[in-house]
Design an enzyme around this catalytic site. Sequence first.
Site, short mmCIF file in Angstrom:
data_model
loop_
_atom_site.label_atom_id
_atom_site.label_comp_id
_atom_site.label_asym_id
_atom_site.label_seq_id
_atom_site.Cartn_x
_atom_site.Cartn_y
_atom_site.Cartn_z
CB CYS A 34 -0.97 0.00 1.19
SG CYS A 34 -0.38 0.77 2.68
CD GLU A 35 -0.67 5.41 -3.65
OE1 GLU A 35 0.00 5.05 -4.64
OE2 GLU A 35 -1.55 6.26 -3.71
CG HIS A 36 -2.24 5.48 1.76
ND1 HIS A 36 -3.47 4.90 1.54
CD2 HIS A 36 -2.13 6.49 0.87
CE1 HIS A 36 -4.07 5.55 0.56
NE2 HIS A 36 -3.29 6.50 0.14
CG HIS A 37 0.10 2.75 6.13
ND1 HIS A 37 -1.13 2.66 5.52
CD2 HIS A 37 -0.04 3.63 7.15
CE1 HIS A 37 -2.00 3.44 6.15
NE2 HIS A 37 -1.37 4.04 7.14
CD GLN B 33 -8.66 -4.08 -2.39
OE1 GLN B 33 -8.35 -3.88 -1.21
NE2 GLN B 33 -9.66 -4.86 -2.72
CG HIS C 32 -5.47 -3.39 2.77
ND1 HIS C 32 -4.91 -2.48 1.91
CD2 HIS C 32 -6.51 -3.96 2.11
CE1 HIS C 32 -5.60 -2.48 0.76
NE2 HIS C 32 -6.58 -3.36 0.86
CB CYS D 292 -1.81 -0.40 6.66
SG CYS D 292 -3.04 -0.35 5.37
ZN LIG Z 1 -2.04 1.30 4.07
#
Ligand SMILES: [Zn+2]
Length: 204
Positions: A90-93, A131, A159, A161
């Site tokens: 995931c590009e956020h975490h 996703q 996920h 995260c």
């Molecule tokens: Zn994430």
Amino acid sequence: MKANKAVVKVMPPKQVDDSIAPLVHEMLAKLGEDPAREGLARTPERVDKALRFLTSGYRMNVETILNGALYEVKYDEMVVVKDIEFFSLCEHHLLPFFGKVHVAYLPKSRVIGLSKIPRIVDMFARRLQIQERMTQDIARTIQEAIDPVGVGVICEARHFCMMMRGVEKQHSGAMTSAMLGIFRDRKKTRDEFLSLVNYRGNGF
Ligand SMILES: [Zn+2]
């Protein structure tokens, strides 16, 4: 005769300046670890290598993957490839999310070699992703490659995260879908796809 005493300087291997190993080393120190201890000594290089692999999708392209594996056919039934496993970040975490992708399309005049579809999935999964976008990218790529009557993609994922931090909902999954052409316009086609993949909500 005197030996030729040419001085050969051994140059250290050229530093590859795009290595992220030094950054990982620094990160370990900032996390309060001792990057020099035995278990961590080679970790920066390992992380560099692992991340290169996990983002190798950036260096792939559809033309190379398909490599001419497009076939003209008179076949107008739905083609379904289900349960394609994928692993992404995931590009956020920068934490993994993983699960299954189900792909269907209704050919107009061309089909894709079946083995190519999981490779298209990998091309998008091995990038920093969300996703929703990954699901759409897979659908759009197939749409553009063979111009079918329609494409449907469903992605079920879990996920890290969500599982390891924050809400810590260890069994919650996320489902996304992208429906193009007749899969968007016609409920009957969509329902056929859903029944073929035997979609069971988060039961994966
Ligand atoms: Zn994430």
